[in-house]
Motif scaffolding. Structure first.
Motif, PDB file in Angstrom:
ATOM      1  N   GLU A 196       1.961  -4.152   7.248  1.00  0.00           N
ATOM      2  CA  GLU A 196       1.763  -3.648   8.511  1.00  0.00           C
ATOM      3  C   GLU A 196       2.782  -2.590   9.046  1.00  0.00           C
ATOM      4  O   GLU A 196       3.690  -2.574   8.475  1.00  0.00           O
ATOM      5  N   ARG A 197       2.092  -1.686   9.807  1.00  0.00           N
ATOM      6  CA  ARG A 197       2.967  -0.684  10.444  1.00  0.00           C
ATOM      7  C   ARG A 197       3.801  -1.351  11.650  1.00  0.00           C
ATOM      8  O   ARG A 197       3.343  -1.932  12.280  1.00  0.00           O
ATOM      9  N   SER A 198       5.229  -0.693  11.810  1.00  0.00           N
ATOM     10  CA  SER A 198       5.829  -1.002  12.876  1.00  0.00           C
ATOM     11  C   SER A 198       6.668   0.033  13.086  1.00  0.00           C
ATOM     12  O   SER A 198       6.602   1.242  12.503  1.00  0.00           O
ATOM     13  N   GLN A 199       7.243   0.040  14.020  1.00  0.00           N
ATOM     14  CA  GLN A 199       8.315   1.230  14.571  1.00  0.00           C
ATOM     15  C   GLN A 199       9.395   1.350  13.563  1.00  0.00           C
ATOM     16  O   GLN A 199      10.044   2.579  13.291  1.00  0.00           O
ATOM     17  N   LYS A 200       9.689   0.586  12.886  1.00  0.00           N
ATOM     18  CA  LYS A 200      10.959   0.555  11.651  1.00  0.00           C
ATOM     19  C   LYS A 200      10.133   1.185  10.235  1.00  0.00           C
ATOM     20  O   LYS A 200      10.836   1.518   9.716  1.00  0.00           O
ATOM     21  N   GLY A 201       8.812   1.197  10.352  1.00  0.00           N
ATOM     22  CA  GLY A 201       8.256   1.640   9.080  1.00  0.00           C
ATOM     23  C   GLY A 201       7.087   0.607   8.777  1.00  0.00           C
ATOM     24  O   GLY A 201       6.255   0.396   9.681  1.00  0.00           O
ATOM     25  N   HIS A 251       8.381 -10.885   5.177  1.00  0.00           N
ATOM     26  CA  HIS A 251       9.227 -10.148   6.117  1.00  0.00           C
ATOM     27  C   HIS A 251      10.035  -9.176   5.710  1.00  0.00           C
ATOM     28  O   HIS A 251      11.044  -8.807   6.240  1.00  0.00           O
ATOM     29  N   ALA A 252       9.549  -8.560   4.401  1.00  0.00           N
ATOM     30  CA  ALA A 252      10.250  -7.538   3.974  1.00  0.00           C
ATOM     31  C   ALA A 252      10.060  -6.503   4.704  1.00  0.00           C
ATOM     32  O   ALA A 252       8.969  -6.058   5.163  1.00  0.00           O
ATOM     33  N   VAL A 253      11.000  -5.447   4.958  1.00  0.00           N
ATOM     34  CA  VAL A 253      11.034  -4.270   5.682  1.00  0.00           C
ATOM     35  C   VAL A 253      11.237  -2.953   4.765  1.00  0.00           C
ATOM     36  O   VAL A 253      12.105  -3.105   4.031  1.00  0.00           O
ATOM     37  N   TYR A 254      10.239  -2.059   4.938  1.00  0.00           N
ATOM     38  CA  TYR A 254      10.503  -0.900   4.075  1.00  0.00           C
ATOM     39  C   TYR A 254      10.661   0.267   5.188  1.00  0.00           C
ATOM     40  O   TYR A 254       9.581   1.043   5.608  1.00  0.00           O
ATOM     41  N   PRO A 255      11.850   0.643   5.539  1.00  0.00           N
ATOM     42  CA  PRO A 255      11.971   1.670   6.657  1.00  0.00           C
ATOM     43  C   PRO A 255      11.920   3.199   6.027  1.00  0.00           C
ATOM     44  O   PRO A 255      11.937   3.355   4.940  1.00  0.00           O
ATOM     45  N   GLY A 256      11.593   3.981   7.058  1.00  0.00           N
ATOM     46  CA  GLY A 256      11.582   5.325   6.714  1.00  0.00           C
ATOM     47  C   GLY A 256      10.086   5.610   5.698  1.00  0.00           C
ATOM     48  O   GLY A 256       9.762   7.009   5.373  1.00  0.00           O
ATOM     49  N   ARG A 303       6.203   6.778   5.862  1.00  0.00           N
ATOM     50  CA  ARG A 303       5.381   7.391   6.677  1.00  0.00           C
ATOM     51  C   ARG A 303       4.512   6.544   7.411  1.00  0.00           C
ATOM     52  O   ARG A 303       4.006   5.449   6.912  1.00  0.00           O
ATOM     53  N   GLN A 304       4.323   6.885   8.654  1.00  0.00           N
ATOM     54  CA  GLN A 304       3.406   5.524   9.614  1.00  0.00           C
ATOM     55  C   GLN A 304       2.223   5.588   9.191  1.00  0.00           C
ATOM     56  O   GLN A 304       1.463   4.710   9.246  1.00  0.00           O
ATOM     57  N   GLU A 305       1.530   6.728   8.585  1.00  0.00           N
ATOM     58  CA  GLU A 305       0.102   6.868   8.114  1.00  0.00           C
ATOM     59  C   GLU A 305      -0.148   6.816   6.867  1.00  0.00           C
ATOM     60  O   GLU A 305       0.475   7.640   6.205  1.00  0.00           O
ATOM     61  N   ALA A 306      -0.670   5.888   6.217  1.00  0.00           N
ATOM     62  CA  ALA A 306      -0.973   5.743   4.857  1.00  0.00           C
ATOM     63  C   ALA A 306      -2.042   6.814   4.527  1.00  0.00           C
ATOM     64  O   ALA A 306      -2.910   7.301   5.458  1.00  0.00           O
ATOM     65  N   GLU A 307      -1.976   7.251   3.312  1.00  0.00           N
ATOM     66  CA  GLU A 307      -2.912   8.322   2.969  1.00  0.00           C
ATOM     67  C   GLU A 307      -3.878   7.851   1.808  1.00  0.00           C
ATOM     68  O   GLU A 307      -3.636   6.929   0.931  1.00  0.00           O
TER      69      GLU A 307
END
Length: 134
Positions: A94-99, A106-111, A113-117
């Motif tokens: 899922e998208r969040s402000q952190k990435g 609950h793994a976070v993948y920062p940095g 891009r907000q839009e998947a392609e």
């Protein structure tokens, strides 16, 4: 395995008036039928599991560290690499402000891009909510 000659034997018992023997054989045939039905159900589940595994092997791809599923020429994802590699689960990130983040582990993948392609480079379009008339 069901022996179809038992049906003739059962019929012969009924014809000769040996109803108790016929009922006993009928109960035996019934239990064999139930066992065969259970075996067929189990084999159907195993077949479905193998088909799903083969589908994933053909259509699940790793790109830029994330898993993507291509079905009917539509690319879906990204899916959490940690969940897939540890438990085999396809959990959509899922998208969040952190990435991107995984709602399961609950793994976070920062940095990221907000839009998947999509594969052709077009950005994903979000569905528009259309309210129903009252």
């Amino acid at each position: 395995m069901l022996d179809y000659r038992l049906f003739k034997t059962i019929n012969d018992f009924f014809a000769s008036g040996q109803h108790d023997k016929a009922r006993h054989l009928l109960m035996e045939v019934q239990s064999r039928c139930i066992a065969l039905r259970d075996e067929v159900s189990m084999l159907k589940i195993r077949l479905k599991t193998l088909e799903d595994t083969a589908f994933l092997a053909e259509n699940l791809h790793l790109k830029d560290g994330f898993y993507w599923l291509t079905a009917n020429d539509v690319r879906q994802g990204p899916f959490c690499p940690r969940c897939y590699e540890s438990e085999g689960g396809l959990i959509r990130l899922e998208r969040s402000q952190k990435g991107l983040h995984c709602p399961y582990c609950h793994a976070v993948y920062p940095g990221i891009r907000q839009e998947a392609e999509y594969q052709d480079g077009a950005t994903v379009r979000h569905a528009r909510i259309i309210p129903f008339a009252r």
